[in-house]
Design a protein around this motif. Structure first.
Motif, PDB file in Angstrom:
ATOM      1  N   VAL A  94       0.860  -1.185   0.000  1.00 61.81           N
ATOM      2  CA  VAL A  94       0.000   0.000   0.000  1.00 61.81           C
ATOM      3  C   VAL A  94       0.893   1.231   0.000  1.00 61.81           C
ATOM      4  CG1 VAL A  94      -1.791   1.274   1.239  1.00 61.81           C
ATOM      5  CG2 VAL A  94      -1.819  -1.236   1.216  1.00 61.81           C
ATOM      6  N   ARG A  96       1.108   5.164   0.563  1.00 66.43           N
ATOM      7  CA  ARG A  96       0.405   6.297   1.183  1.00 66.43           C
ATOM      8  C   ARG A  96       1.297   7.535   1.177  1.00 66.43           C
ATOM      9  NH1 ARG A  96      -3.604   4.552   5.915  1.00 66.43           N
ATOM     10  NH2 ARG A  96      -3.796   2.296   5.581  1.00 66.43           N
ATOM     11  N   THR A 193      -0.243  -5.115   2.531  1.00 67.88           N
ATOM     12  CA  THR A 193      -1.702  -5.075   2.638  1.00 67.88           C
ATOM     13  C   THR A 193      -2.194  -5.753   3.906  1.00 67.88           C
ATOM     14  OG1 THR A 193      -1.848  -5.131   0.226  1.00 67.88           O
ATOM     15  CG2 THR A 193      -3.846  -5.636   1.441  1.00 67.88           C
ATOM     16  N   ALA A 199      -0.813  -0.355   9.037  1.00 65.81           N
ATOM     17  CA  ALA A 199      -1.883   0.452   8.443  1.00 65.81           C
ATOM     18  C   ALA A 199      -2.501   1.377   9.490  1.00 65.81           C
ATOM     19  CB  ALA A 199      -2.950  -0.457   7.850  1.00 65.81           C
ATOM     20  N   THR A 203      -2.585   5.529   9.320  1.00 66.51           N
ATOM     21  CA  THR A 203      -3.826   6.298   9.406  1.00 66.51           C
ATOM     22  C   THR A 203      -3.792   7.264  10.587  1.00 66.51           C
ATOM     23  OG1 THR A 203      -5.085   4.506   8.372  1.00 66.51           O
ATOM     24  CG2 THR A 203      -6.324   6.127   9.639  1.00 66.51           C
ATOM     25  N   ASP A 209      -5.390   6.204   3.227  1.00 65.84           N
ATOM     26  CA  ASP A 209      -5.267   5.211   2.164  1.00 65.84           C
ATOM     27  C   ASP A 209      -6.041   5.725   0.958  1.00 65.84           C
ATOM     28  OD1 ASP A 209      -5.177   3.054   0.486  1.00 65.84           O
ATOM     29  OD2 ASP A 209      -5.899   1.589   1.954  1.00 65.84           O
ATOM     30  N   HIS A 210      -5.313   6.129  -0.085  1.00 68.20           N
ATOM     31  CA  HIS A 210      -5.933   6.663  -1.303  1.00 68.20           C
ATOM     32  C   HIS A 210      -6.223   5.566  -2.323  1.00 68.20           C
ATOM     33  CE1 HIS A 210      -5.140  10.876  -0.166  1.00 68.20           C
ATOM     34  NE2 HIS A 210      -3.961  10.457   0.252  1.00 68.20           N
ATOM     35  N   GLY A 211      -5.955   4.310  -1.955  1.00 65.92           N
ATOM     36  CA  GLY A 211      -6.155   3.229  -2.894  1.00 65.92           C
ATOM     37  C   GLY A 211      -4.998   3.053  -3.860  1.00 65.92           C
ATOM     38  N   THR A 213      -1.041   1.753  -4.939  1.00 64.84           N
ATOM     39  CA  THR A 213      -0.239   0.555  -4.709  1.00 64.84           C
ATOM     40  C   THR A 213       1.177   0.749  -5.224  1.00 64.84           C
ATOM     41  OG1 THR A 213      -2.211  -0.833  -4.957  1.00 64.84           O
ATOM     42  CG2 THR A 213      -0.080  -1.938  -5.111  1.00 64.84           C
TER      43      THR A 213
END
Length: 228
Positions: A94, A96, A193, A199, A203, A209-211, A213
């Motif tokens: 992920v 970020r 992930t 994670a 946050t 998390d903008h989606g 990768t």
């Protein structure tokens, strides 16, 4: 609107941004030069909802593009063979970033990465790293900075097992992110992930998390036998 620092980081790091199609394979000399750690990083890709930019060595651009109309996961699985990197494997994380880290106090101190009281995992970062120590000066947690270029710095955090659960990691990551922004770059943060704990740290520190990768290749584990 994409932050200009992030845009320039991605263009510099990958060779192009944004993707012009679902999977846009580009080449960059950075794939054959030493990276932040002095090692070669032959494949780096970043994907958003608009598409993936996959950066490979110039000498292998045609061969990778010749894989055809595959999805990025299929291409990543083929790259060790195409780039003649036996033992290497694809991985995804992920991706970020933030321009507004969580406000708060600055509990850590910036020290030289070569400080003898630090764990070995912090040393490869070089320069200064951010750490928290207890009242007796013993290391509890730290953040290293991967200075990819002048526009983007990636943060990596670690906490001693006995010191976990106190919120040290999120405070350090937010503090380090504020410094990166003050220096004119954008802070980024990667995690697997399935790494729920990492994670949560991201946050809580203000890295949504903008989606997006990250795609890359990992070298084989150390120890014989190992390919050169």
């Amino acid at each position: 609107m994409l932050d200009s620092r992030l845009y320039h980081h991605l263009v510099t790091w990958l060779g192009q941004w944004p993707a012009g199609q679902r999977l846009h394979v580009v080449s960059s000399e950075r794939r054959v030069r030493p990276g932040w750690d002095g090692e070669r990083h032959p494949v780096v890709g970043v994907g958003s909802r608009a598409g993936v930019v996959l950066s490979v060595p110039p000498t292998h651009l045609a061969a990778v593009r010749a894989l055809g109309d595959l999805v990025v996961d299929e291409v990543l699985d083929e790259l060790p063979r195409v780039l003649d990197l036996p033992g290497w494997s694809g991985y995804r994380a992920v991706f970020r970033y933030t321009v507004a880290p969580t406000p708060g106090p600055d509990p850590g101190e910036w020290v030289d990465a070569a400080d003898p009281g630090l764990p070995s995992w912090l040393r490869p970062f070089g320069g200064e790293v951010l750490v928290i120590r207890d009242e007796e000066g013993r290391y509890l947690a730290g953040v290293g900075v991967k200075r990819h270029d002048g526009y983007g710095h990636e943060l990596a955090v670690g906490t001693e097992p006995a010191a976990r659960g106190r919120g040290l990691a999120r405070r350090l990551v937010a503090q380090a992110a504020r410094r990166v922004l003050d220096e004119g770059a954008v802070p980024t943060y990667l995690h697997a992930t399935e790494n729920v704990a990492s994670a949560r740290v991201a946050t809580a520190a203000g890295f949504p998390d903008h989606g997006w990768t990250l795609y890359a290749l990992a070298p084989p584990p150390p120890g014989p036998p190992r390919s050169p």
